[in-house]
Design an enzyme around this catalytic site. Sequence first.
Site, short mmCIF file in Angstrom:
data_model
loop_
_atom_site.label_atom_id
_atom_site.label_comp_id
_atom_site.label_asym_id
_atom_site.label_seq_id
_atom_site.Cartn_x
_atom_site.Cartn_y
_atom_site.Cartn_z
N ASP A 88 -1.88 -40.40 -8.43
CA ASP A 88 -1.95 -39.07 -8.75
C ASP A 88 -2.03 -38.85 -10.45
OD1 ASP A 88 -2.25 -38.05 -6.23
OD2 ASP A 88 0.14 -38.35 -6.03
N ASP A 149 -5.63 -38.10 -0.03
CA ASP A 149 -5.57 -37.19 -1.30
C ASP A 149 -6.31 -38.15 -2.51
OD1 ASP A 149 -3.47 -37.59 0.76
OD2 ASP A 149 -1.94 -36.69 -0.37
N1 GLY Z 1 -0.85 -35.31 -2.64
C1 GLY Z 1 0.39 -35.05 -2.10
C2 GLY Z 1 0.32 -33.92 -1.19
O1 GLY Z 1 -0.69 -33.12 -1.21
O2 GLY Z 1 1.24 -33.65 -0.87
#
Ligand code: GLY
Length: 387
Positions: A88, A149
Amino acid sequence: MVWSKAIEDAVGKIRANIENNGMKFPHITNEKRYEWSENIDWIEGFYTGMVWLSFEYTGDAYFKEQAKLQIDNFRQRLEQRNCLEHHDIGFLYGLSALAGWIVDGDKDACQLALQAADLLLARWRSKGHYLQAWGPEGDEQNGGRIIIDCLMNLPLLYWATQHTGDPIYSEIAYKQAELSRRYLVRGDDSSYHTFYFNQETGIPLGGGTHQGYHDGSTWTRGQAWGIYGFALSYRYTGDPKFLETSKRLLRYFIDHLPEDSIAYWDFNVPIEAGTSRDSSASAITACGMHELLELMPQDDPDRLWIAVALEQVMKSLVERYATIGEEAEGLLKHGSYHVRGNSGLDDYMIWGDYYYLEALLRIERSIPGYWYERTEQGIGKLMKQFV
Ligand code: GLY
């Protein structure tokens, strides 16, 4: 629909949050409020992104000053490698440092964004041929895991190639997008949240979930990350497979929405009194729809249903889910984070707030967020030489 009232309300809340909380960042609770603490999670970039959006909307230097102070905080985090053992990095540094470069031409912020891209690139596992989502290399549980994600973290890599001319970043991003298309998207256009590979050989082992209802279900936010993420991969690469995949995922998402157009937390969860929504999934999808409309040819017959769906989702968010006129820290009610893990069941989600504001500014002001530079490169033109 007058969107400006919603934007004005949002910007007022962002200003109040900064004034009340200084250099603290909002985190999720189960208490219809944010918990304000340090920059140590995957979500802080969304807050800084909202400050940049507020600056772009208002032109008020206060927001720019605050966003730049927050970038300093992100710089320290990177120097200390503080809680960055995950993919992330794209969300964190794209919406802070890269945004600072895009909006303000800040060269130091640009360097920081490039350093972040290097850190993300280092998550490529050359034996398995994937970008590892979470944890250190070789991790027993997560070492072979990719997640949907991640598609939203790839723009930082594509951009790094665009900026430096070094093809390595976009080659890896392209490979990851293609791997995600093959293994995370199912034949009926639903999606796995996560997929596992053998760490030594790259042999695909099977799909599963972390935040969804069950391994074979479709976690709505995962589907939303896929819609927007594949659209962005198409913008950078021009590969029509990604445009088609984004549209297919979107059709599934729209066809499975309840009457008010706002998703529950999983498309397979039984709907009962008290089943959590995930307004953030619908906000992400709204941005994905707007991006698709920007990318699709004018004579594409899918434009009409996408434009109608975008209007319906945004109207519902503004009229039924937004905190307009209320005393609140968050912008959107009824988001959920990790329902199975009993965390953030029906609350504000900072990424939901970010995408809601991005969608409003896309529609009202043609401000597309910070996933790419606003140059007249043409779709995929720059990348075609690399992929
Ligand atoms: N990327 C983690 C979520 O969407 O919870």
